[in-house]
Design a protein around this motif. Sequence first.
Motif, PDB file in Angstrom:
ATOM      1  N   GLN A 194       0.825  -1.202   0.000  1.00  0.00           N
ATOM      2  CA  GLN A 194       0.000   0.000   0.000  1.00  0.00           C
ATOM      3  C   GLN A 194       0.863   1.259   0.000  1.00  0.00           C
ATOM      4  O   GLN A 194       0.503   2.268  -0.613  1.00  0.00           O
ATOM      5  N   ASP A 195       2.008   1.192   0.655  1.00  0.00           N
ATOM      6  CA  ASP A 195       2.937   2.320   0.634  1.00  0.00           C
ATOM      7  C   ASP A 195       3.461   2.547  -0.785  1.00  0.00           C
ATOM      8  O   ASP A 195       3.625   3.683  -1.222  1.00  0.00           O
ATOM      9  N   LEU A 196       3.705   1.463  -1.504  1.00  0.00           N
ATOM     10  CA  LEU A 196       4.142   1.556  -2.899  1.00  0.00           C
ATOM     11  C   LEU A 196       3.068   2.226  -3.759  1.00  0.00           C
ATOM     12  O   LEU A 196       3.367   3.092  -4.584  1.00  0.00           O
ATOM     13  N   VAL A 197       1.817   1.860  -3.554  1.00  0.00           N
ATOM     14  CA  VAL A 197       0.701   2.444  -4.307  1.00  0.00           C
ATOM     15  C   VAL A 197       0.560   3.926  -3.978  1.00  0.00           C
ATOM     16  O   VAL A 197       0.355   4.758  -4.868  1.00  0.00           O
ATOM     17  N   ALA A 198       0.674   4.280  -2.701  1.00  0.00           N
ATOM     18  CA  ALA A 198       0.505   5.672  -2.282  1.00  0.00           C
ATOM     19  C   ALA A 198       1.616   6.570  -2.815  1.00  0.00           C
ATOM     20  O   ALA A 198       1.382   7.745  -3.111  1.00  0.00           O
ATOM     21  N   ASN A 199       2.807   6.037  -2.962  1.00  0.00           N
ATOM     22  CA  ASN A 199       3.944   6.839  -3.415  1.00  0.00           C
ATOM     23  C   ASN A 199       4.199   6.753  -4.919  1.00  0.00           C
ATOM     24  O   ASN A 199       5.169   7.318  -5.405  1.00  0.00           O
ATOM     25  N   TYR A 200       3.346   6.048  -5.628  1.00  0.00           N
ATOM     26  CA  TYR A 200       3.535   5.870  -7.068  1.00  0.00           C
ATOM     27  C   TYR A 200       3.340   7.205  -7.784  1.00  0.00           C
ATOM     28  O   TYR A 200       2.387   7.935  -7.530  1.00  0.00           O
ATOM     29  N   ASP A 201       4.247   7.513  -8.710  1.00  0.00           N
ATOM     30  CA  ASP A 201       4.193   8.771  -9.449  1.00  0.00           C
ATOM     31  C   ASP A 201       3.855   8.484 -10.905  1.00  0.00           C
ATOM     32  O   ASP A 201       4.714   8.075 -11.679  1.00  0.00           O
ATOM     33  N   ILE A 202       2.609   8.706 -11.271  1.00  0.00           N
ATOM     34  CA  ILE A 202       2.162   8.449 -12.641  1.00  0.00           C
ATOM     35  C   ILE A 202       2.796   9.436 -13.614  1.00  0.00           C
ATOM     36  O   ILE A 202       2.987   9.128 -14.796  1.00  0.00           O
ATOM     37  N   LYS A 203       3.175  10.605 -13.138  1.00  0.00           N
ATOM     38  CA  LYS A 203       3.754  11.635 -13.999  1.00  0.00           C
ATOM     39  C   LYS A 203       5.133  11.252 -14.531  1.00  0.00           C
ATOM     40  O   LYS A 203       5.599  11.827 -15.501  1.00  0.00           O
TER      41      LYS A 203
ATOM     42  N   ASN B  53      -0.045  12.211 -19.835  1.00  0.00           N
ATOM     43  CA  ASN B  53      -0.289  13.395 -20.660  1.00  0.00           C
ATOM     44  C   ASN B  53      -0.930  14.437 -19.767  1.00  0.00           C
ATOM     45  O   ASN B  53      -2.081  14.284 -19.343  1.00  0.00           O
ATOM     46  N   SER B  54      -0.209  15.510 -19.493  1.00  0.00           N
ATOM     47  CA  SER B  54      -0.705  16.531 -18.569  1.00  0.00           C
ATOM     48  C   SER B  54      -1.883  17.319 -19.142  1.00  0.00           C
ATOM     49  O   SER B  54      -2.654  17.914 -18.403  1.00  0.00           O
ATOM     50  N   LYS B  55      -2.045  17.320 -20.458  1.00  0.00           N
ATOM     51  CA  LYS B  55      -3.118  18.091 -21.092  1.00  0.00           C
ATOM     52  C   LYS B  55      -4.439  17.324 -21.134  1.00  0.00           C
ATOM     53  O   LYS B  55      -5.486  17.909 -21.359  1.00  0.00           O
ATOM     54  N   SER B  56      -4.396  16.034 -20.913  1.00  0.00           N
ATOM     55  CA  SER B  56      -5.594  15.198 -20.984  1.00  0.00           C
ATOM     56  C   SER B  56      -6.188  14.993 -19.588  1.00  0.00           C
ATOM     57  O   SER B  56      -5.485  14.693 -18.637  1.00  0.00           O
ATOM     58  N   ALA B  57      -7.503  15.155 -19.489  1.00  0.00           N
ATOM     59  CA  ALA B  57      -8.196  14.963 -18.211  1.00  0.00           C
ATOM     60  C   ALA B  57      -8.682  13.519 -18.108  1.00  0.00           C
ATOM     61  O   ALA B  57      -9.870  13.256 -18.012  1.00  0.00           O
ATOM     62  N   THR B  58      -7.773  12.593 -18.132  1.00  0.00           N
ATOM     63  CA  THR B  58      -8.101  11.173 -18.098  1.00  0.00           C
ATOM     64  C   THR B  58      -7.628  10.545 -16.800  1.00  0.00           C
ATOM     65  O   THR B  58      -6.886  11.162 -16.037  1.00  0.00           O
ATOM     66  N   THR B  59      -8.061   9.335 -16.557  1.00  0.00           N
ATOM     67  CA  THR B  59      -7.575   8.586 -15.401  1.00  0.00           C
ATOM     68  C   THR B  59      -6.606   7.507 -15.877  1.00  0.00           C
ATOM     69  O   THR B  59      -6.635   7.092 -17.031  1.00  0.00           O
TER      70      THR B  59
ATOM     71  N   ASP C  64      -5.912   9.977 -10.943  1.00  0.00           N
ATOM     72  CA  ASP C  64      -6.368  11.037 -11.829  1.00  0.00           C
ATOM     73  C   ASP C  64      -5.160  11.685 -12.500  1.00  0.00           C
ATOM     74  O   ASP C  64      -4.024  11.243 -12.318  1.00  0.00           O
ATOM     75  N   LYS C  65      -5.393  12.738 -13.278  1.00  0.00           N
ATOM     76  CA  LYS C  65      -4.290  13.346 -14.038  1.00  0.00           C
ATOM     77  C   LYS C  65      -3.259  14.024 -13.147  1.00  0.00           C
ATOM     78  O   LYS C  65      -2.134  14.267 -13.560  1.00  0.00           O
ATOM     79  N   ASN C  66      -3.626  14.312 -11.877  1.00  0.00           N
ATOM     80  CA  ASN C  66      -2.680  14.935 -10.947  1.00  0.00           C
ATOM     81  C   ASN C  66      -1.900  13.919 -10.133  1.00  0.00           C
ATOM     82  O   ASN C  66      -1.060  14.278  -9.325  1.00  0.00           O
ATOM     83  N   GLY C  67      -2.210  12.639 -10.301  1.00  0.00           N
ATOM     84  CA  GLY C  67      -1.525  11.593  -9.564  1.00  0.00           C
ATOM     85  C   GLY C  67      -2.196  11.242  -8.252  1.00  0.00           C
ATOM     86  O   GLY C  67      -1.645  10.501  -7.450  1.00  0.00           O
ATOM     87  N   THR C  68      -3.401  11.765  -8.027  1.00  0.00           N
ATOM     88  CA  THR C  68      -4.150  11.457  -6.810  1.00  0.00           C
ATOM     89  C   THR C  68      -4.848  10.118  -6.973  1.00  0.00           C
ATOM     90  O   THR C  68      -5.472   9.862  -8.001  1.00  0.00           O
ATOM     91  N   LEU C  69      -4.763   9.288  -5.963  1.00  0.00           N
ATOM     92  CA  LEU C  69      -5.381   7.969  -5.986  1.00  0.00           C
ATOM     93  C   LEU C  69      -6.885   8.124  -5.798  1.00  0.00           C
ATOM     94  O   LEU C  69      -7.349   8.621  -4.777  1.00  0.00           O
TER      95      LEU C  69
END
Length: 171
Positions: free
Chosen positions: A63-72, A78-84, A101-106
């Motif tokens: 769970q710590d790995l999931v919480a600290n994962y950086d999708i960016k 793609n920072s311009k796309s509002a996708t998940t 989400d696009k901001n990296g929030t779980l």
Amino acid sequence: MKTYVIGLLFLGFTNLMIAQNDLALLATPNPTNHSETIKMVKNMDYLTTMNDFDISKKVLKLQDLVANYDIKAHNVYNSKSATTYTVNFKEGKNNLLAVYDKNGTLLKCHEQYQNIKLPFVLSSEIIKANPGYSLNEVYCNIQYNKDVDTEIKYRVVLKNGRKTKTVLLDL
């Protein structure tokens, strides 16, 4: 011959006596000069929700790995796309499916674990309610949704010789 034996004994004891007097000194640094870096976790609400429950350390590490994962940090971002973004984490027979989400929030996470350690409170209650049975297998499903209560379900397989029982627990 006696003189050789006495001479060797004398030399042997003097070596041991000298070795007894050696001291090692370690100077420790002043602890006030030590600076710590505090790591910010983007999905801290996920971790705090999971820490409210008595869960296996193996599960907490994943769970710590999931919480600290950086999708960016990945080329699919793609920072311009509002996708998940859906990311599948696997470790052995354990599986975590996380949606960011696009901001990296779980946003949500569905977790399936096999043969993990059952919390002590639950295992003691199960053993007391089923005398003669032992814990054979433990399965855990966790459903996390942001801003919704987390659901934790255990399926415990008990064994007594050739007899088996399945106990379902919801937290």
